[in-house]
Each structure stands twice: as structure tokens, then as C-alpha cells.
Design an enzyme around this catalytic site. Structure first.
Site, PDB file in Angstrom:
ATOM      1  N   TYR A  46       3.742  -0.293  -2.498  1.00 27.93           N
ATOM      2  CA  TYR A  46       3.859   1.154  -2.716  1.00 27.93           C
ATOM      3  C   TYR A  46       5.220   1.738  -2.335  1.00 27.93           C
ATOM      4  O   TYR A  46       5.454   2.936  -2.552  1.00 27.93           O
ATOM      5  CB  TYR A  46       2.761   1.881  -1.934  1.00 27.93           C
ATOM      6  CG  TYR A  46       1.362   1.482  -2.350  1.00 27.93           C
ATOM      7  CD1 TYR A  46       0.886   1.765  -3.628  1.00 27.93           C
ATOM      8  CD2 TYR A  46       0.512   0.805  -1.469  1.00 27.93           C
ATOM      9  CE1 TYR A  46      -0.389   1.390  -4.023  1.00 27.93           C
ATOM     10  CE2 TYR A  46      -0.770   0.428  -1.853  1.00 27.93           C
ATOM     11  CZ  TYR A  46      -1.208   0.723  -3.128  1.00 27.93           C
ATOM     12  OH  TYR A  46      -2.467   0.354  -3.523  1.00 27.93           O
ATOM     13  N   HIS A  92     -10.943   3.683 -10.342  1.00 28.36           N
ATOM     14  CA  HIS A  92     -11.674   2.501 -10.816  1.00 28.36           C
ATOM     15  C   HIS A  92     -13.186   2.632 -10.648  1.00 28.36           C
ATOM     16  O   HIS A  92     -13.925   1.698 -10.944  1.00 28.36           O
ATOM     17  CB  HIS A  92     -11.175   1.266 -10.045  1.00 28.36           C
ATOM     18  CG  HIS A  92      -9.691   1.226  -9.895  1.00 28.36           C
ATOM     19  ND1 HIS A  92      -8.842   1.089 -10.982  1.00 28.36           N
ATOM     20  CD2 HIS A  92      -8.870   1.356  -8.809  1.00 28.36           C
ATOM     21  CE1 HIS A  92      -7.580   1.119 -10.554  1.00 28.36           C
ATOM     22  NE2 HIS A  92      -7.568   1.281  -9.244  1.00 28.36           N
ATOM     23  N   ASP A 101     -15.546  12.897 -15.798  1.00 23.96           N
ATOM     24  CA  ASP A 101     -16.230  14.007 -16.464  1.00 23.96           C
ATOM     25  C   ASP A 101     -15.512  15.329 -16.176  1.00 23.96           C
ATOM     26  O   ASP A 101     -15.376  16.172 -17.070  1.00 23.96           O
ATOM     27  CB  ASP A 101     -17.693  14.091 -16.009  1.00 23.96           C
ATOM     28  CG  ASP A 101     -18.537  12.933 -16.549  1.00 23.96           C
ATOM     29  OD1 ASP A 101     -18.087  12.247 -17.493  1.00 23.96           O
ATOM     30  OD2 ASP A 101     -19.644  12.711 -16.013  1.00 23.96           O
ATOM     31  N   HIS A 144      -0.019   6.223 -11.393  1.00 20.41           N
ATOM     32  CA  HIS A 144      -0.212   5.189 -10.369  1.00 20.41           C
ATOM     33  C   HIS A 144       1.148   4.672  -9.945  1.00 20.41           C
ATOM     34  O   HIS A 144       1.986   4.363 -10.800  1.00 20.41           O
ATOM     35  CB  HIS A 144      -1.067   4.026 -10.882  1.00 20.41           C
ATOM     36  CG  HIS A 144      -2.438   4.492 -11.231  1.00 20.41           C
ATOM     37  ND1 HIS A 144      -3.356   4.842 -10.281  1.00 20.41           N
ATOM     38  CD2 HIS A 144      -3.018   4.737 -12.427  1.00 20.41           C
ATOM     39  CE1 HIS A 144      -4.449   5.282 -10.871  1.00 20.41           C
ATOM     40  NE2 HIS A 144      -4.273   5.225 -12.175  1.00 20.41           N
ATOM     41  N   ARG A 192      -8.758  -3.561 -10.492  1.00 21.14           N
ATOM     42  CA  ARG A 192      -7.903  -2.386 -10.682  1.00 21.14           C
ATOM     43  C   ARG A 192      -7.497  -2.205 -12.139  1.00 21.14           C
ATOM     44  O   ARG A 192      -6.829  -1.222 -12.488  1.00 21.14           O
ATOM     45  CB  ARG A 192      -6.629  -2.488  -9.826  1.00 21.14           C
ATOM     46  CG  ARG A 192      -6.894  -2.476  -8.340  1.00 21.14           C
ATOM     47  CD  ARG A 192      -5.586  -2.429  -7.548  1.00 21.14           C
ATOM     48  NE  ARG A 192      -5.802  -2.930  -6.208  1.00 21.14           N
ATOM     49  CZ  ARG A 192      -6.221  -2.189  -5.176  1.00 21.14           C
ATOM     50  NH1 ARG A 192      -6.440  -0.902  -5.334  1.00 21.14           N
ATOM     51  NH2 ARG A 192      -6.410  -2.733  -3.990  1.00 21.14           N
TER      52      ARG A 192
HETATM   53  O1  CA2 Z   1      -0.849   2.467  -7.429  1.00 21.94           O
HETATM   54  C1  CA2 Z   1      -1.463   3.496  -7.167  1.00 21.94           C
HETATM   55  O2  CA2 Z   1      -0.931   4.613  -7.127  1.00 21.94           O
HETATM   56  C2  CA2 Z   1      -2.955   3.430  -6.824  1.00 21.94           C
HETATM   57  O3  CA2 Z   1      -3.598   4.565  -7.389  1.00 21.94           O
HETATM   58  C3  CA2 Z   1      -3.026   3.450  -5.300  1.00 21.94           C
HETATM   59  C4  CA2 Z   1      -4.439   3.256  -4.759  1.00 21.94           C
HETATM   60  C5  CA2 Z   1      -5.111   2.036  -5.391  1.00 21.94           C
HETATM   61  O4  CA2 Z   1      -6.475   1.986  -4.990  1.00 21.94           O
HETATM   62  C6  CA2 Z   1      -5.038   2.066  -6.913  1.00 21.94           C
HETATM   63  O5  CA2 Z   1      -5.621   0.885  -7.419  1.00 21.94           O
HETATM   64  C7  CA2 Z   1      -3.603   2.181  -7.380  1.00 21.94           C
HETATM   65  C8  CA2 Z   1      -4.391   3.065  -3.235  1.00 21.94           C
HETATM   66  C9  CA2 Z   1      -3.929   4.292  -2.509  1.00 21.94           C
HETATM   67  C10 CA2 Z   1      -3.803   4.027  -1.037  1.00 21.94           C
HETATM   68  O6  CA2 Z   1      -2.469   3.647  -0.788  1.00 21.94           O
HETATM   69  C11 CA2 Z   1      -2.066   3.309   0.458  1.00 21.94           C
HETATM   70  C12 CA2 Z   1      -0.727   3.026   0.586  1.00 21.94           C
HETATM   71  C13 CA2 Z   1      -0.210   2.653   1.786  1.00 21.94           C
HETATM   72  C14 CA2 Z   1      -1.024   2.583   2.885  1.00 21.94           C
HETATM   73  C15 CA2 Z   1      -2.357   2.855   2.748  1.00 21.94           C
HETATM   74  C16 CA2 Z   1      -2.876   3.227   1.537  1.00 21.94           C
END
Ligand code: CA2
Length: 147
Positions: A25, A82, A89, A102, A113
Site C-alpha cells: 500500500y 469483495h 445496492d 483500489h 480479491r
Molecule cells: O488496494 C486497496 O485499496 C484495497 O481496497 C485495500 C483493502 C483490501 O481489502 C482490498 O482488497 C484492496 C485493505 C485496506 C486496509 O489496508 C491497510 C493498509 C495498511 C495497514 C492496514 C490496513
């Protein structure tokens, strides 16, 4: 909220952005993402309303709040992407431009995912562009309403 508002919604755990999994991320925090969005909004003459919740019902209430009369709704529904037919909706009732964002490339990650309940009820998707994807999404909304 009014016709200049871009509503940016963030789902569960995104409040922890920057705290772990930087290899997936990046190192920006959600506050950094909000600053990025605010800067691009001021560039394009839009007003930012940036929110995060860990609760599905709260996100649904906010989607409903933004369903008409604003410039657009941008949503990173995180894990609910997901799983949530209910959020899907809610988005299907939105009459303003909708963008799914994302940070990571969900299609290049775990199989669970790969499917998004939101893709076919949003007008545009920005996937796997890091936090700059939010900037791209705001610009897309701005271009869309100027047509
Ligand atoms: O890639 C993305 O933006 C997601 O929406 C992020 C979600 C994940 O469940 C999706 O599949 C893809 C996860 C969000 C939480 O992200 C964190 C990042 C760093 C530390 C903790 C959580």
C-alpha cells in the site's frame, strides 16, 4: 454537500494506511491521501468531503447521502469490495458519477480479491495506481462534470 462536492469514502482498516504492508500500500497515511485529494480538488474547483468508516452500514448511509446533487462519489470500499451486496445496492441507486478506487492491484493478488461487487455499479475504476489513484479519480470526476 452541494454540486461542487466530491465525496470520497474509505472502508474498513484504511485508517491504518501507512502503518503496515508498505510493500503493498505504500507509506502514505490516510491523512496524506486526504491532503492529496484536497490539493487536486482545489486545482479543479471542487470541494472535498473525505470520510472513512470501519462499518458497512455507515458507508451505506454516506453513499445514500451522496446519491444526488453532488459532483461525484469516489469509493475505496476496502474489504467490503469483495463481500458487500448491500454496498453494491446502495451504489446502484446513485445518480452522480461513481468511481471505484483500489490502491493495490486487486487482480494481481489473492483470488478472493479478484471479484468486486462494485465494479459494474460504478462508472469508472482506478485500480493499482497507489494513492495517486485517488487523484486520478478526482480528475476523472472533474472531467466528467465539465462535459
Ligand atoms: O488496494 C486497496 O485499496 C484495497 O481496497 C485495500 C483493502 C483490501 O481489502 C482490498 O482488497 C484492496 C485493505 C485496506 C486496509 O489496508 C491497510 C493498509 C495498511 C495497514 C492496514 C490496513
Amino acid at each position: 454537500m452541494d454540486s461542487t462536492t466530491v465525496l470520497v469514502l474509505n472502508g474498513p482498516n484504511l485508517n491504518l494506511l501507512g502503518e503496515r504492508e508498505p510493500e503493498i500500500y505504500g507509506s502514505a497515511t490516510l491523512a496524506d491521501v486526504e491532503d492529496l485529494c484536497r490539493d487536486v480538488c482545489s486545482d479543479v474547483g471542487l470541494t472535498l468531503d473525505f470520510r472513512q468508516s470501519n462499518h458497512e452500514g455507515q458507508l451505506i448511509d454516506w453513499v445514500q447521502e451522496g446519491r444526488r446533487g453532488i459532483a461525484g462519489v469516489i469509493i475505496n470500499a476496502a474489504g467490503y469490495t469483495h463481500t458487500s451486496v448491500a454496498l453494491r445496492d446502495a451504489l446502484s441507486a446513485v445518480t452522480v458519477p461513481r468511481v471505484e478506487v483500489h490502491i493495490s492491484d486487486i487482480h494481481a493478488r489473492e483470488e478472493f480479491r479478484h471479484h468486486s461487487y462494485l465494479t459494474d455499479v460504478t462508472d469508472h475504476q482506478v485500480i493499482g495506481r497507489g494513492v495517486d489513484g485517488y487523484v486520478e479519480a478526482v480528475r476523472w470526476v472533474a472531467d466528467r462534470i465539465r462535459r
